[in-house]
Design a protein around this motif. Structure first.
Motif, PDB file in Angstrom:
ATOM      1  N   THR A 132     -33.848  19.691   9.722  1.00  9.62           N
ATOM      2  CA  THR A 132     -33.557  18.290   9.424  1.00  9.62           C
ATOM      3  C   THR A 132     -34.545  17.376  10.150  1.00  9.62           C
ATOM      4  O   THR A 132     -35.010  16.375   9.593  1.00  9.62           O
TER       5      THR A 132
ATOM      6  N   GLU B 156     -37.780  17.416   8.413  1.00 12.93           N
ATOM      7  CA  GLU B 156     -37.664  16.612   7.199  1.00 12.93           C
ATOM      8  C   GLU B 156     -37.924  15.130   7.509  1.00 12.93           C
ATOM      9  O   GLU B 156     -38.648  14.446   6.784  1.00 12.93           O
ATOM     10  N   ILE B 157     -37.353  14.640   8.596  1.00 13.10           N
ATOM     11  CA  ILE B 157     -37.578  13.249   9.004  1.00 13.10           C
ATOM     12  C   ILE B 157     -39.064  13.022   9.278  1.00 13.10           C
ATOM     13  O   ILE B 157     -39.655  12.038   8.826  1.00 13.10           O
TER      14      ILE B 157
ATOM     15  N   ARG C  10     -40.981  12.895   5.989  1.00 17.40           N
ATOM     16  CA  ARG C  10     -40.740  11.645   5.251  1.00 17.40           C
ATOM     17  C   ARG C  10     -41.469  10.472   5.892  1.00 17.40           C
ATOM     18  O   ARG C  10     -41.945   9.582   5.211  1.00 17.40           O
TER      19      ARG C  10
ATOM     20  N   VAL D   9     -30.277  12.535  -1.219  1.00 16.26           N
ATOM     21  CA  VAL D   9     -29.438  11.857  -0.231  1.00 16.26           C
ATOM     22  C   VAL D   9     -27.994  11.844  -0.710  1.00 16.26           C
ATOM     23  O   VAL D   9     -27.701  11.610  -1.865  1.00 16.26           O
TER      24      VAL D   9
ATOM     25  N   SER E 288     -29.686  19.685   3.852  1.00 16.40           N
ATOM     26  CA  SER E 288     -30.442  20.237   4.962  1.00 16.40           C
ATOM     27  C   SER E 288     -30.056  21.667   5.275  1.00 16.40           C
ATOM     28  O   SER E 288     -30.554  22.240   6.231  1.00 16.40           O
TER      29      SER E 288
ATOM     30  N   THR F  13     -28.685  13.109  13.066  1.00 17.24           N
ATOM     31  CA  THR F  13     -29.984  13.234  12.398  1.00 17.24           C
ATOM     32  C   THR F  13     -29.818  13.102  10.886  1.00 17.24           C
ATOM     33  O   THR F  13     -30.637  12.479  10.205  1.00 17.24           O
ATOM     34  N   GLN F  14     -28.757  13.688  10.345  1.00 19.35           N
ATOM     35  CA  GLN F  14     -28.512  13.580   8.904  1.00 19.35           C
ATOM     36  C   GLN F  14     -28.176  12.136   8.517  1.00 19.35           C
ATOM     37  O   GLN F  14     -28.625  11.644   7.481  1.00 19.35           O
TER      38      GLN F  14
ATOM     39  N   GLU G 230     -29.320   9.585   9.999  1.00 18.26           N
ATOM     40  CA  GLU G 230     -30.600   8.897  10.099  1.00 18.26           C
ATOM     41  C   GLU G 230     -31.387   9.045   8.794  1.00 18.26           C
ATOM     42  O   GLU G 230     -31.959   8.076   8.280  1.00 18.26           O
ATOM     43  N   ILE G 231     -31.398  10.246   8.233  1.00 18.43           N
ATOM     44  CA  ILE G 231     -32.093  10.483   6.961  1.00 18.43           C
ATOM     45  C   ILE G 231     -31.471   9.613   5.865  1.00 18.43           C
ATOM     46  O   ILE G 231     -32.176   8.958   5.094  1.00 18.43           O
TER      47      ILE G 231
ATOM     48  N   ARG H 198     -32.482   5.970   6.357  1.00 17.31           N
ATOM     49  CA  ARG H 198     -33.883   5.730   5.982  1.00 17.31           C
ATOM     50  C   ARG H 198     -34.061   5.723   4.471  1.00 17.31           C
ATOM     51  O   ARG H 198     -34.863   4.974   3.934  1.00 17.31           O
TER      52      ARG H 198
ATOM     53  N   SER I  77     -33.973  12.343  18.079  1.00 22.29           N
ATOM     54  CA  SER I  77     -32.625  12.485  17.554  1.00 22.29           C
ATOM     55  C   SER I  77     -31.611  12.886  18.613  1.00 22.29           C
ATOM     56  O   SER I  77     -30.466  13.126  18.329  1.00 22.29           O
TER      57      SER I  77
END
Lengths: 137, 137
Positions: free
Chosen positions: A101, A104-105, A108, A123, A129, B101-102, B104-105, B108, B129
């Motif tokens: 995860t 992934e951030i 992106r 999303v 994830s 963290t998820q 946060e994704i 974003r 994170s």
């Protein structure tokens, strides 16, 4: 029969002395607690273990011995070592998921245009994830 | 002295019979292994536990009993229950970190413009994170 005897002294069919090492930790209303511990460790080993500890730590020791005895009765092969392996595997899985995860951030952030078209599809999907091969690899 | 005696029979100062229940799992070159198990469980409880299992599972049982005994010797209050609590706390911490963290994704993805200015500061920072109060909360 003496109704004041602790669960250990009842189980062992003996008089419960005023300074009984078991009495504070094995009340008569929970005979199973001592029975489990006795089955796995034996009375004298538990008594020895409690006696070597300061009295303010004996409740925690009796509790943890009881838990370990229960695990061993439920799983005679692995006992609570089986649970430890399971928890270590869980930590490994969640850490792997977290690393993916975080990657992934980072991806992106570096490629905002490239990922824009994927966002609407991914999303809100809770397994996004968890995939073994995420879309960005 | 019989050099062929297993570690258990040496420890217990007895003859090692051909059908010794301990012999396959307590070789003479590792006396500590039986000494630890004997200290916590006692020889007769270990023998009983091994005897009730099919022979192909006894090695694993002896190994897990030895590990539990070692944990109990190192930590007489909590034994391996202490390690279980620690691992459960670790799982809780990593799961919390993953959920953040998820989130946060997701944030974003929904607010690409709002986060753009933060990306350069945060990406590449491995503790990004892990913060107790992340920038978006």
């Amino acid at each position: 029969m003496n109704p004041g005897r602790c669960a250990a002294c009842r189980y062992l069919r003996r008089r419960c002395p005023p300074d009984c090492i078991f009495s504070p930790y094995f009340p008569p209303n929970n005979p199973q607690r001592f029975a489990s511990i006795h089955r796995i460790y034996g009375a004298s080993n538990v008594a020895k273990l409690l006696q070597q500890l300061p009295s303010h730590l004996r409740t925690q020791a009796a509790d943890s011995l009881y838990l370990e005895a229960q695990y061993r009765i439920e799983d005679p092969v692995y006992g609570c070592v089986g649970l430890i392996s399971l928890l270590q595997q869980q930590i490994h899985d969640v850490e792997r998921q977290l690393a993916m995860t975080q990657a992934e951030i980072a991806f992106r952030a570096r490629h905002p245009q490239a990922v824009e078209s994927n966002l609407l599809n991914n999303v809100g999907n809770p397994s996004f994830s968890n995939q073994a091969s995420p879309w960005f690899m």
